[in-house]
Design an enzyme around this catalytic site. Structure first.
Site, mmCIF file in Angstrom:
data_model
loop_
_atom_site.group_PDB
_atom_site.id
_atom_site.type_symbol
_atom_site.label_atom_id
_atom_site.label_comp_id
_atom_site.label_asym_id
_atom_site.label_seq_id
_atom_site.Cartn_x
_atom_site.Cartn_y
_atom_site.Cartn_z
ATOM 1 N N GLU A 172 0.820 -1.230 0.000
ATOM 2 C CA GLU A 172 0.000 0.000 0.000
ATOM 3 C C GLU A 172 0.851 1.277 0.000
ATOM 4 O OE1 GLU A 172 -2.968 -0.124 3.078
ATOM 5 O OE2 GLU A 172 -4.094 -1.718 2.087
ATOM 6 N N GLU A 291 -5.633 -8.315 -0.578
ATOM 7 C CA GLU A 291 -6.397 -7.987 0.639
ATOM 8 C C GLU A 291 -7.844 -7.750 0.241
ATOM 9 O OE1 GLU A 291 -5.023 -5.073 3.474
ATOM 10 O OE2 GLU A 291 -2.910 -5.531 3.044
#
Length: 503
Positions: A172, A291
């Protein structure tokens, strides 16, 4: 309400990569400590790993588990988790404002993976660290011996290398919450340099570059384009993340988040094609959706725990969503989407596996149990392997907050040629009407229904708990039949079903 579909043997999407049913474990909350690792638990093995949790994971047949993060990895020193436990340092984890004992590191995690029958998917720190630490970690994990890092692994008790193939290049990195956050160009250059170095060690590695943390990021989808322009020929996957929420308790709107997911995948797939064309490349890059899950039930509780006034606790109960029956429907829709997008989504990881927004929950010193969402994940993982069928579905639709023309009857189909079966996963998104579904099986020598599982509940808020572990669970279905090459089944309002047909 009536719906119909056609499953034709010649109309297929792609071979489903088994790794689309992967999972994720981060050093966050009680995922590791009191999740998979609890040395004092009655079921703990010689390595301190809980046997009851291992059994639930084994039953899922999880093909790959991503580790050790997540936000945690962006300030993680992998060297802290090797060597004698009593000599490992305690570190402060800035991502989750907790302390990390490092009692579980790469050796312990690898042994646990072997116990539950899964492969490792490791992440390197490209937040606070870079190329050097990544190549050293790779050498420690994968080199047979005769070098500094591989000999240190041998000294620490593991003679043979683990030969891990899947490596995530950070996590991320588009997020300003990330330690070492970078813009797309800055990250793209670092990821490309890291990938080049890792491929100098082993050209057969499968490398995953960071895509957008979610489809609402201001940098999306330019982030994907810029990062891929730097890394395209050096990586194999770009990662995407998405969490699904319903704080307003509006079920119909909530369930249209599957449409938003589909658009997200479609957009990034188009961006991949654009960059491939621009680079005149023959190389293919796919999506790693590493995710995904429903996540909102614990938000208020987490705000209090992460308030900064509780010091730096070790393994507090963070992100412990208690899933209800409504979440079964959402997870079923997500998995159906991945099956239908199996031409571009080759890896996916439910986040996470134990305690932290997870299908499995534990009590310290007590039981482990399956949450409601365990079951659609289980059915897809066990029976959703094979070739995804390009179904032609005709269903009434509705418009919702996150997408329009959402089919009330959502279906995915899988042809397991080796097992001579067809498996269909069906969700009825209508809250008050049965759906009578007729599915035409074209080109298949059809036999009979060999398994029919139904999940429904009069209370969308129903949950499984330590004391009542079976409140929401599958039951044997009735009435699904195959006559003259047509499968007929009735779906109650707000229900999830799996139907398997022998061919």
């Amino acid at each position: 309400m009536k719906a119909s579909a056609v499953a034709n043997k010649e109309f297929t999407i792609a071979k489903i990569d088994d790794r689309v049913y992967g999972a994720f474990l981060e050093h966050l909350g009680r995922a590791i400590y009191e999740g998979i690792y609890e040395p004092d638990h009655p079921t703990a093995d010689e390595n301190g790993m809980r046997g009851d949790v291992a059994k639930l994971v084994k039953d899922l047949n999880v093909p790959v588990v991503r580790y050790p993060g997540g936000n945690f990895v962006s300030a993680y020193n992998w060297e802290d988790g090797i060597g004698p436990r009593e000599e490992r340092p305690v570190r402060l984890d800035l991502a989750w404002h907790t302390s990390e004992s490092n009692h579980v590191g790469i050796h312990e995690f690898a042994d646990w993976c072997a116990t539950v029958g899964t492969e490792m998917m490791l992440a390197v720190n490209l937040g606070s660290r870079g190329v050097d630490e990544a190549r050293n970690f790779l050498e420690y994990v994968n080199h047979p011996g005769g070098s500094y890092w591989s000999d240190l692994r041998i000294k620490n008790g593991r003679k043979e290398p683990w030969n891990v193939k899947l490596w995530c290049l950070g996590n991320e990195m588009d997020g300003p919450w990330q330690v070492g956050h970078k813009d797309a160009a800055e990250y793209g250059k670092l990821a490309a340099n890291t990938a080049r170095a890792m491929r100098m060690f082993d050209k057969s590695l499968e490398l995953i570059v960071c895509g957008s943390s979610n489809a609402d990021m201001p940098s999306y989808p330019d982030w994907e384009r810029i990062v891929l322009e730097h890394t395209y020929d050096h990586v194999d996957f770009i990662s995407l993340h998405m969490y699904f929420f319903n704080p307003e308790k509006e079920t119909a709107n909530f369930l249209t988040m599957a449409e938003k997911l589909d658009t997200y995948i479609e957009t990034v797939a188009a961006t991949i094609k654009q960059v491939k064309a621009k680079k005149r490349s023959k190389h293919d890059v796919y999506i790693c959706f590493d995710e995904w899950n429903v996540w909102y039930h614990s938000k208020e509780q987490d705000k209090k725990l992460l308030g900064g006034n509780s010091g730096w606790p070790h393994a507090p109960g963070l992100l412990e969503d208690v899933y209800n029956f409504e979440d079964v429907l959402m997870v079923g829709l997500i998995l159906n989407t991945f099956i239908r997008r199996s031409d571009v989504v080759k890896i996916a990881c439910i986040a996470q596996l134990v305690n932290v927004i997870a299908p499995i929950m534990t009590e310290k010193g007590g039981p482990a149990w399956a949450q409601t969402i365990y079951y659609p994940y289980y059915f897809a993982s066990i029976f959703g392997r094979g070739t995804a069928l390009d179904l032609k579905v005709d269903s009434p639709t509705y418009d919702g907050r996150y997408g329009d023309n959402a089919a009330y009857v959502d279906i995915s189909g899988v042809h397991d040629e080796e097992g001579s079966t067809l498996t269909f996963f069906l969700v009825n998104r209508h809250g008050t009407e049965n759906a009578d579904v007729e599915l035409s099986l074209q080109g298949f020598a059809t036999g009979s229904v060999i398994d029919h599982q139904v999940m429904t509940h009069p209370n969308l808020e129903a949950t499984n708990t330590a004391k009542n572990q079976d409140e929401v669970k599958p039951r044997k279905g009735e009435g699904a039949t195959v006559v003259d090459g047509k499968l007929s089944v009735t779906l109650p309002p707000y229900s999830y079903q799996m139907v398997r047909v022998k061919i």
